[in-house]
Design an enzyme around this catalytic site. Structure first.
Site, PDB file in Angstrom:
ATOM      1  N   GLU A  82       0.800  -1.228   0.000  1.00  0.00           N
ATOM      2  CA  GLU A  82       0.000   0.000   0.000  1.00  0.00           C
ATOM      3  C   GLU A  82       0.832   1.277   0.000  1.00  0.00           C
ATOM      4  O   GLU A  82       0.782   2.058   0.968  1.00  0.00           O
ATOM      5  CB  GLU A  82      -0.968   0.012   1.193  1.00  0.00           C
ATOM      6  N   GLU A 122      -5.078  -8.789   1.152  1.00  0.00           N
ATOM      7  CA  GLU A 122      -5.744  -8.437   2.415  1.00  0.00           C
ATOM      8  C   GLU A 122      -7.226  -8.236   2.158  1.00  0.00           C
ATOM      9  O   GLU A 122      -7.612  -7.610   1.159  1.00  0.00           O
ATOM     10  CB  GLU A 122      -5.215  -7.115   3.005  1.00  0.00           C
TER      11      GLU A 122
HETATM   12  C1  FCB Z   1      -4.409  -2.024   5.548  1.00  0.00           C
HETATM   13  C2  FCB Z   1      -3.037  -2.327   6.080  1.00  0.00           C
HETATM   14  C3  FCB Z   1      -3.009  -3.352   7.176  1.00  0.00           C
HETATM   15  C4  FCB Z   1      -4.188  -3.203   8.117  1.00  0.00           C
HETATM   16  C5  FCB Z   1      -5.468  -3.119   7.352  1.00  0.00           C
HETATM   17  C6  FCB Z   1      -6.706  -3.021   8.219  1.00  0.00           C
HETATM   18  O1  FCB Z   1      -4.426  -0.731   5.025  1.00  0.00           O
HETATM   19  O2  FCB Z   1      -2.197  -2.789   5.044  1.00  0.00           O
HETATM   20  O3  FCB Z   1      -1.776  -3.263   7.846  1.00  0.00           O
HETATM   21  O4  FCB Z   1      -3.996  -2.142   8.954  1.00  0.00           O
HETATM   22  O5  FCB Z   1      -5.434  -2.027   6.475  1.00  0.00           O
END
Ligand code: FCB
Length: 466
Positions: free
Chosen positions: A174, A370
Site C-alpha cells: 500500500e 488483504e
Molecule cells: C491495511 C493495512 C493493514 C491493516 C489493514 C486493516 O491498510 O495494510 O496493515 O492495517 O489495512
C-alpha cells in the site's frame, strides 16, 4: 455434522485447484521485541511516542509478542489449515538504521520461514509494510530519492537469505498509505504534512519497488513477485453531475491509477500529472525511472476493504489532507452496515474491482493480499469468540471473489487480514481484525468462530452452500 466440516455435497462454490488460502500480518503490528537482537527504531516507534498520535498511547510493545511466540503461532496457523502465510520483514531488524546488515535480525525470518515450511505453510514475504528505519526518515525518508536505493540494498539482504524458500514476494504494501497518509495528512508515520513531500514519496516508493524487483530477479528468481496496492472502486455520488464525476476521476487517479499505470502500463496518467503539477510531481521523475518501475511483475496484490462514493468539494481549505490534487473532496455514505472501523461492508465492490483490473490491466495474476474486518470481539464465559459479523463479512467477500473468478478473472489466492488481533496503526489495539483473538495483557490466543469457519472453507477449497 459439524458446521466446520460439512460434506463435499454441500459445496456450491469451489475455487480453482491450487488456489492459495492464507492469512496476513505485518511486522510492526504483531512482533513486539522492538529493541531486541539489534533492531533500531522505525518511523512507527517514533510516531507512537508522539502524544495523541496513536489511540490510547499504544505502541509497538508488546503487540502480539510474535517475535518470541512465532513457533506457537505457526502451530496455530497449521491448526487453521492455512496453506500460506503473508508476513512482512522489518527493515530495521535486517539493516538497523538503514545501515549494515544485521545477521541476528535476518535469523528471525530464517527461523520463521523454516518453521512455516515444516508445517506445510507457504511463506509469502512483504518487504515493506511501513516500518522505515527512523534514521532514514531523518535523511528525508521516502521524500528523498536515496531511500529507494537503500530499499533495494535491504531487499538484496532479505532475498539472499530467504530467496531459496519464500513462495511469493510483495515489494511494497500500500504505497498510497506510505505516501499520502505518511507525508500529506500525517495520520500515519512519519506524521509529515507536506504535499510536495507526499508526491515525491509516491515516485520514490515506486522507484524502490522497481529496484527491489531487479534484486529479487537476481537473488530470488524462482518465486513470483509483485506489489500490493490498496485499491478502491470509485463512483460519483451523482453520476450526471459533472463536478461529482470530476471529483471521482481525481480520486480514482490519486488512489488507483497513480500506482497501477506506471507499474502495469509504463507511465503516469496524464490527468493525474496535471492534478499534481502544482506540487512538483514530475520534478522527481528522471529518465529511465519508468522503465525500472514498469518491468514485468508476476502478481498484483490487491488489498480490498470497501468502495468510495465521491462528491465534489465544498470545503475550500480542508487543512492537512490525503487528497492533494482533489482538495476538499467529500466521501459519502451509501447506507450499508459498517464495521468497527466505520467502513461500509461492500462485497460487490470487490467483484467490480477485480473485473476492472482484469479488463483494464490484463495479463497479471491477481491475489487478494488483504481483506477482513474489525469488530469488538470478546472472549465469552465459555472461552469462545462468537464473531458472527466477521464470519458473515468473510463469507460475502469470498462469494464476491468467486463471482469474479466465474467471470474469467485470474484470481489465484486470498489472504485474510489478519491472522492475529494486532496494533491497528493509529487506531491502536482497540480495533481487532484477527481470526485469532489476542489478550494483550496475557498474550493468550483464542481461535474465533470465523477462523474455524475459514478453516472449513480452506479444507474443502470452497464455500458452503448458502
Ligand atoms: C491495511 C493495512 C493493514 C491493516 C489493514 C486493516 O491498510 O495494510 O496493515 O492495517 O489495512
Amino acid at each position: 455434522m459439524s458446521v466446520l466440516r460439512e460434506s463435499a455435497e454441500s459445496v456450491s462454490s469451489s475455487f480453482p485447484t491450487g488456489f492459495v488460502w492464507g492469512a496476513a500480518t505485518a511486522s510492526f503490528q504483531i512482533e513486539g521485541a522492538t529493541t531486541v537482537d539489534g533492531r533500531t527504531d522505525s518511523i512507527w516507534d517514533e510516531f507512537c511516542r508522539r502524544p495523541g498520535a496513536v489511540a490510547n498511547g499504544d505502541t509497538g510493545e508488546p503487540a502480539a509478542d510474535h517475535y518470541r511466540r512465532y513457533a506457537a503461532d505457526v502451530e496455530l496457523m497449521a491448526s487453521l489449515e492455512l496453506g500460506a502465510y503473508r508476513f512482512s520483514v522489518a527493515w530495521p531488524r535486517v539493516r538497523p538504521d538503514g545501515g549494515a546488515e544485521n545477521e541476528a535480525g535476518l535469523d528471525f525470518y530464517d527461523r520463521l520461514v523454516d518453521r512455516l515450511l515444516e508445517a506445510g505453510i507457504a511463506p509469502w514475504a512483504t518487504l515493506y509494510h511501513w516500518d522505515l528505519p527512523q534514521a532514514l526518515e531523518v535523511r528525508g525518508g521516502w521524500a528523498a530519492r536515496d531511500t529507494a536505493y537503500r530499499f533495494a540494498e535491504y531487499t538484496e539482504s532479505v532475498a539472499r537469505r530467504l530467496g531459496d524458500r519464500v513462495a511469493g514476494w510483495c515489494t511494497l504494501n500500500e504505497p498510497w498509505c506510505s505516501a499520502f497518509a505518511g507525508y500529506a495528512s500525517g495520520r500515519h508515520a512519519p506524521g509529515v504534512t507536506s504535499p510536495p513531500s507526499a508526491v515525491a514519496a509516491v515516485h520514490h516508493l515506486l522507484l524502490g519497488h522497481g529496484l527491489a524487483m531487479e534484486r529479487l530477479r537476481t537473488y530470488a528468481p524462482s518465486a513470483p513477485a509483485g506489489i500490493t496496492l490498496n485499491l478502491f472502486p470509485v463512483s460519483a455520488a451523482a453520476p450526471t453531475d459533472t463536478s461529482d464525476v470530476d471529483a471521482a476521476r481525481r480520486v480514482d487517479g490519486l488512489q488507483n491509477r497513480i500506482f497501477l499505470d506506471p507499474v502495469l502500463r509504463g507511465g503516469y496518467p496524464d490527468d493525474v500529472l496535471a492534478d499534481l503539477a502544482p506540487y512538483g510531481f514530475t520534478d522527481h521523475v528522471r529518465d529511465g525511472d519508468l522503465a525500472v518501475i514498469s518491468a514485468p511483475i508476476d502478481l498484483l496484490g490487491v488489498n480490498y476493504y470497501r468502495a468510495l462514493l465521491v462528491a465534489a468539494p465544498v470545503i475550500r481549505d480542508p487543512g492537512p489532507s490525503e487528497w492533494i490534487g482533489a482538495e476538499g473532496v467529500r466521501f459519502l455514505p451509501s447506507g450499508l452496515p459498517r464495521t468497527e472501523m466505520g467502513w461500509e461492508v461492500q462485497p460487490d465492490g470487490l467483484t467490480d474491482l477485480l473485473l476492472r483490473l482484469h479488463s483494464e490491466y490484463p495479463g497479471v495474476p491477481l491475489y487478494i493480499t488483504e481483506n477482513g474486518a474489525a469488530y469488538p470481539d470478546e472472549v465469552g464465559p465459555d472461552g469462545t469468540v462468537r464473531d458472527v459479523d466477521r464470519l458473515a463479512y468473510l463469507a460475502v467477500h469470498l462469494r464476491a471473489a468467486h463471482a469474479a473468478i466465474r467471470r474469467g478473472v485470474d484470481l489465484r489466492g486470498y489472504f485474510c487480514w489478519s491472522l492475529l488481533d494486532n496494533l491497528e496503526w493509529a487506531e491502536g489495539y482497540a480495533k481487532r481484525f484477527g481470526l485469532v483473538h489476542v489478550d494483550f495483557a496475557t498474550q493468550r490466543r483464542t481461535v474465533k468462530d470465523s477462523a474455524r469457519w475459514y478453516a472449513g472453507v480452506i479444507s474443502r477449497n470452497g464455500l458452503p452452500a448458502e
